[in-house]
Design a protein around this motif. Structure first.
Motif, PDB file in Angstrom:
ATOM      1  N   ALA A   1      27.664 -17.151 -67.974  1.00  0.00           N
ATOM      2  CA  ALA A   1      28.317 -16.307 -68.974  1.00  0.00           C
ATOM      3  C   ALA A   1      29.613 -15.736 -68.408  1.00  0.00           C
ATOM      4  O   ALA A   1      29.725 -15.476 -67.222  1.00  0.00           O
ATOM      5  CB  ALA A   1      27.392 -15.163 -69.368  1.00  0.00           C
ATOM      6  N   GLN A   2      30.575 -15.612 -69.308  1.00  0.00           N
ATOM      7  CA  GLN A   2      31.839 -15.039 -68.872  1.00  0.00           C
ATOM      8  C   GLN A   2      31.672 -13.548 -68.655  1.00  0.00           C
ATOM      9  O   GLN A   2      30.951 -12.890 -69.404  1.00  0.00           O
ATOM     10  CB  GLN A   2      32.897 -15.284 -69.942  1.00  0.00           C
ATOM     11  CG  GLN A   2      33.178 -16.759 -70.190  1.00  0.00           C
ATOM     12  CD  GLN A   2      34.270 -16.946 -71.200  1.00  0.00           C
ATOM     13  OE1 GLN A   2      35.405 -16.607 -70.960  1.00  0.00           O
ATOM     14  NE2 GLN A   2      33.921 -17.470 -72.357  1.00  0.00           N
ATOM     15  N   THR A   3      32.364 -13.034 -67.642  1.00  0.00           N
ATOM     16  CA  THR A   3      32.295 -11.605 -67.364  1.00  0.00           C
ATOM     17  C   THR A   3      33.676 -11.065 -67.041  1.00  0.00           C
ATOM     18  O   THR A   3      34.557 -11.789 -66.589  1.00  0.00           O
ATOM     19  CB  THR A   3      31.368 -11.300 -66.174  1.00  0.00           C
ATOM     20  OG1 THR A   3      31.854 -12.017 -65.033  1.00  0.00           O
ATOM     21  CG2 THR A   3      29.936 -11.703 -66.459  1.00  0.00           C
ATOM     22  N   VAL A   4      33.838  -9.780 -67.305  1.00  0.00           N
ATOM     23  CA  VAL A   4      35.040  -9.041 -66.937  1.00  0.00           C
ATOM     24  C   VAL A   4      34.572  -7.814 -66.164  1.00  0.00           C
ATOM     25  O   VAL A   4      33.707  -7.079 -66.651  1.00  0.00           O
ATOM     26  CB  VAL A   4      35.845  -8.633 -68.177  1.00  0.00           C
ATOM     27  CG1 VAL A   4      37.017  -7.754 -67.776  1.00  0.00           C
ATOM     28  CG2 VAL A   4      36.331  -9.872 -68.925  1.00  0.00           C
ATOM     29  N   THR A   5      35.130  -7.600 -64.987  1.00  0.00           N
ATOM     30  CA  THR A   5      34.675  -6.517 -64.112  1.00  0.00           C
ATOM     31  C   THR A   5      35.796  -5.538 -63.826  1.00  0.00           C
ATOM     32  O   THR A   5      36.877  -5.927 -63.379  1.00  0.00           O
ATOM     33  CB  THR A   5      34.151  -7.089 -62.782  1.00  0.00           C
ATOM     34  OG1 THR A   5      33.090  -8.016 -63.052  1.00  0.00           O
ATOM     35  CG2 THR A   5      33.633  -5.979 -61.884  1.00  0.00           C
TER      36      THR A   5
ATOM     37  N   SER B   1      35.888 -20.547 -66.711  1.00  0.00           N
ATOM     38  CA  SER B   1      36.112 -21.943 -66.345  1.00  0.00           C
ATOM     39  C   SER B   1      37.245 -22.539 -67.178  1.00  0.00           C
ATOM     40  O   SER B   1      37.587 -23.714 -67.025  1.00  0.00           O
ATOM     41  CB  SER B   1      34.835 -22.763 -66.558  1.00  0.00           C
ATOM     42  OG  SER B   1      34.425 -22.678 -67.911  1.00  0.00           O
ATOM     43  N   GLU B   2      37.827 -21.724 -68.040  1.00  0.00           N
ATOM     44  CA  GLU B   2      38.898 -22.201 -68.911  1.00  0.00           C
ATOM     45  C   GLU B   2      40.225 -22.206 -68.173  1.00  0.00           C
ATOM     46  O   GLU B   2      40.431 -21.457 -67.219  1.00  0.00           O
ATOM     47  CB  GLU B   2      38.999 -21.289 -70.140  1.00  0.00           C
ATOM     48  CG  GLU B   2      37.758 -21.312 -71.006  1.00  0.00           C
ATOM     49  CD  GLU B   2      37.761 -20.178 -72.027  1.00  0.00           C
ATOM     50  OE1 GLU B   2      37.420 -20.435 -73.174  1.00  0.00           O
ATOM     51  OE2 GLU B   2      38.102 -19.044 -71.643  1.00  0.00           O
TER      52      GLU B   2
ATOM     53  N   PHE C   1      49.149 -10.454 -62.435  1.00  0.00           N
ATOM     54  CA  PHE C   1      48.221 -11.496 -62.849  1.00  0.00           C
ATOM     55  C   PHE C   1      48.148 -12.551 -61.755  1.00  0.00           C
ATOM     56  O   PHE C   1      49.161 -13.191 -61.432  1.00  0.00           O
ATOM     57  CB  PHE C   1      48.696 -12.119 -64.158  1.00  0.00           C
ATOM     58  CG  PHE C   1      47.914 -13.326 -64.597  1.00  0.00           C
ATOM     59  CD1 PHE C   1      48.570 -14.482 -64.986  1.00  0.00           C
ATOM     60  CD2 PHE C   1      46.530 -13.306 -64.638  1.00  0.00           C
ATOM     61  CE1 PHE C   1      47.864 -15.609 -65.409  1.00  0.00           C
ATOM     62  CE2 PHE C   1      45.810 -14.416 -65.047  1.00  0.00           C
ATOM     63  CZ  PHE C   1      46.481 -15.571 -65.439  1.00  0.00           C
ATOM     64  N   GLN C   2      46.985 -12.698 -61.176  1.00  0.00           N
ATOM     65  CA  GLN C   2      46.743 -13.681 -60.125  1.00  0.00           C
ATOM     66  C   GLN C   2      45.696 -14.661 -60.651  1.00  0.00           C
ATOM     67  O   GLN C   2      44.494 -14.415 -60.560  1.00  0.00           O
ATOM     68  CB  GLN C   2      46.243 -12.999 -58.855  1.00  0.00           C
ATOM     69  CG  GLN C   2      47.176 -11.948 -58.293  1.00  0.00           C
ATOM     70  CD  GLN C   2      48.419 -12.554 -57.677  1.00  0.00           C
ATOM     71  OE1 GLN C   2      48.385 -13.672 -57.161  1.00  0.00           O
ATOM     72  NE2 GLN C   2      49.517 -11.824 -57.748  1.00  0.00           N
ATOM     73  N   LYS C   3      46.179 -15.784 -61.214  1.00  0.00           N
ATOM     74  CA  LYS C   3      45.273 -16.703 -61.906  1.00  0.00           C
ATOM     75  C   LYS C   3      44.233 -17.310 -60.964  1.00  0.00           C
ATOM     76  O   LYS C   3      43.057 -17.402 -61.310  1.00  0.00           O
ATOM     77  CB  LYS C   3      46.064 -17.806 -62.601  1.00  0.00           C
ATOM     78  CG  LYS C   3      45.222 -18.660 -63.540  1.00  0.00           C
ATOM     79  CD  LYS C   3      46.085 -19.614 -64.342  1.00  0.00           C
ATOM     80  CE  LYS C   3      45.239 -20.399 -65.340  1.00  0.00           C
ATOM     81  NZ  LYS C   3      46.062 -21.335 -66.162  1.00  0.00           N
ATOM     82  N   ALA C   4      44.663 -17.719 -59.805  1.00  0.00           N
ATOM     83  CA  ALA C   4      43.726 -18.359 -58.878  1.00  0.00           C
ATOM     84  C   ALA C   4      42.635 -17.391 -58.443  1.00  0.00           C
ATOM     85  O   ALA C   4      41.467 -17.759 -58.302  1.00  0.00           O
ATOM     86  CB  ALA C   4      44.472 -18.908 -57.673  1.00  0.00           C
ATOM     87  N   ALA C   5      43.017 -16.161 -58.256  1.00  0.00           N
ATOM     88  CA  ALA C   5      42.064 -15.135 -57.840  1.00  0.00           C
ATOM     89  C   ALA C   5      41.324 -14.527 -59.024  1.00  0.00           C
ATOM     90  O   ALA C   5      40.411 -13.721 -58.829  1.00  0.00           O
ATOM     91  CB  ALA C   5      42.790 -14.036 -57.067  1.00  0.00           C
ATOM     92  N   LYS C   6      41.712 -14.892 -60.245  1.00  0.00           N
ATOM     93  CA  LYS C   6      41.118 -14.335 -61.472  1.00  0.00           C
ATOM     94  C   LYS C   6      41.175 -12.816 -61.430  1.00  0.00           C
ATOM     95  O   LYS C   6      40.167 -12.127 -61.631  1.00  0.00           O
ATOM     96  CB  LYS C   6      39.699 -14.865 -61.661  1.00  0.00           C
ATOM     97  CG  LYS C   6      39.670 -16.381 -61.853  1.00  0.00           C
ATOM     98  CD  LYS C   6      38.266 -16.924 -61.980  1.00  0.00           C
ATOM     99  CE  LYS C   6      38.330 -18.445 -62.098  1.00  0.00           C
ATOM    100  NZ  LYS C   6      36.997 -19.068 -62.105  1.00  0.00           N
TER     101      LYS C   6
ATOM    102  N   GLY D   1      38.924 -16.118 -74.880  1.00  0.00           N
ATOM    103  CA  GLY D   1      38.885 -17.514 -74.511  1.00  0.00           C
ATOM    104  C   GLY D   1      39.661 -18.381 -75.484  1.00  0.00           C
ATOM    105  O   GLY D   1      39.883 -18.008 -76.617  1.00  0.00           O
ATOM    106  N   GLY D   2      40.016 -19.585 -75.051  1.00  0.00           N
ATOM    107  CA  GLY D   2      40.767 -20.493 -75.902  1.00  0.00           C
ATOM    108  C   GLY D   2      39.965 -20.987 -77.087  1.00  0.00           C
ATOM    109  O   GLY D   2      40.463 -21.086 -78.203  1.00  0.00           O
ATOM    110  N   ASN D   3      38.690 -21.306 -76.841  1.00  0.00           N
ATOM    111  CA  ASN D   3      37.855 -21.823 -77.926  1.00  0.00           C
ATOM    112  C   ASN D   3      36.972 -20.758 -78.541  1.00  0.00           C
ATOM    113  O   ASN D   3      36.324 -20.992 -79.551  1.00  0.00           O
ATOM    114  CB  ASN D   3      36.971 -22.954 -77.399  1.00  0.00           C
ATOM    115  CG  ASN D   3      37.813 -24.128 -76.926  1.00  0.00           C
ATOM    116  OD1 ASN D   3      38.808 -24.470 -77.548  1.00  0.00           O
ATOM    117  ND2 ASN D   3      37.421 -24.718 -75.828  1.00  0.00           N
ATOM    118  N   ASN D   4      36.916 -19.635 -77.928  1.00  0.00           N
ATOM    119  CA  ASN D   4      35.990 -18.592 -78.314  1.00  0.00           C
ATOM    120  C   ASN D   4      36.796 -17.374 -78.721  1.00  0.00           C
ATOM    121  O   ASN D   4      37.543 -16.833 -77.935  1.00  0.00           O
ATOM    122  CB  ASN D   4      35.094 -18.284 -77.106  1.00  0.00           C
ATOM    123  CG  ASN D   4      34.033 -17.269 -77.415  1.00  0.00           C
ATOM    124  OD1 ASN D   4      34.188 -16.441 -78.295  1.00  0.00           O
ATOM    125  ND2 ASN D   4      32.961 -17.323 -76.664  1.00  0.00           N
TER     126      ASN D   4
END
Lengths: 114, 116
Positions: free
Chosen positions: A1-5, A28-29, A68-73, A96-99
């Motif tokens: 599941a996607q999470t935001v912390t 994973s997007e 914004f550090q994409k690799a580090a999320k 999300g792109g699809n969600n």
């Protein structure tokens, strides 16, 4: 599941100083959107700043900017020249792109002290 | 008005009663979302409407919760046989059609529901 912390439940800063709120996320997007929302005691959720993941340049809106550090999320919010009116809960969220659902962090309560 | 409106602002009800919460989205917005914000928690997605498509109900916590959107505009969230754990602020948001140049969701002021 996607999470935001959001790892900082509470923060405080002196008026006119700079503060940084942290946010990390899991996905994973490759393409998605990230947001910082502000919720003052009035409960009204207000968009502060938005970042599109495919853009490398960090978004800026007046006194608000992101790192914004994409690799580090990682998606931190920097508030410069803090004002008393910045006192609020700040939420980091991902779309999300699809969600079309926003996934939210638990928020950081920011107090700006005079 | 130009923004998202919700009514009532506050609702106190007794356990076991049914409640209806209303949301008026921004005119012309085709997408409408309901979220729940419990004390000390982030926002929890409940349901999403997009135009005439079937709604995404994947966030509804139980079959006591339902929502409808009439005429592609006003939406009503209904909670049947309310429980104390339903106490929360229910937020509604709307946005222009996903895929356009903005994905911003505009929020209403919320309805604070208290179940005694």
């Amino acid at each position: 599941a996607q999470t935001v912390t959001q790892s900082q439940p509470e923060m405080s800063v002196q008026e006119a100083e700079t503060v940084t709120l942290s946010c990390t996320y899991d996905t994973s997007e490759n393409n998605y959107y990230l947001f910082w929302y502000k919720q003052p005691p009035s409960r009204q959720m207000i968009l502060v700043i938005r970042q599109e993941a495919y853009k490398q340049q960090n978004a800026t809106e007046n006194r608000f900017s992101v790192n914004f550090q994409k690799a580090a999320k990682s998606f931190s919010l920097k508030i410069s020249d803090s004002q008393l009116g910045d006192t609020a809960m700040y939420f980091c969220a991902k779309l999300g792109g699809n969600n079309r659902k926003l996934i939210w962090g638990l928020g950081t309560s920011l107090a700006v002290n005079p | 008005g130009a923004g998202v409106s919700q009514s009532p602002s506050n609702k106190v009800t007794e356990k076991g009663k049914d409640v209806e919460l209303r949301c008026d989205p921004i005119s012309g917005h085709t997408a409408l979302y309901w979220y729940r914000q419990s004390l000390g928690q982030g926002l929890e997605f409940l349901i999403y409407f997009q135009g005439n498509s079937a709604p995404d109900k994947s966030g509804l916590p139980s079959d006591r919760f339902s929502a409808e959107r009439t005429g592609g505009s006003v939406s009503t969230l209904t909670i049947q046989r309310t429980q104390q754990e339903d106490s929360a602020v229910y937020l509604c948001a709307s946005s222009s059609r996903p895929g356009l140049d903005t994905n911003e969701q505009f929020f209403g002021p919320g309805t604070r529901l208290t179940v005694l």
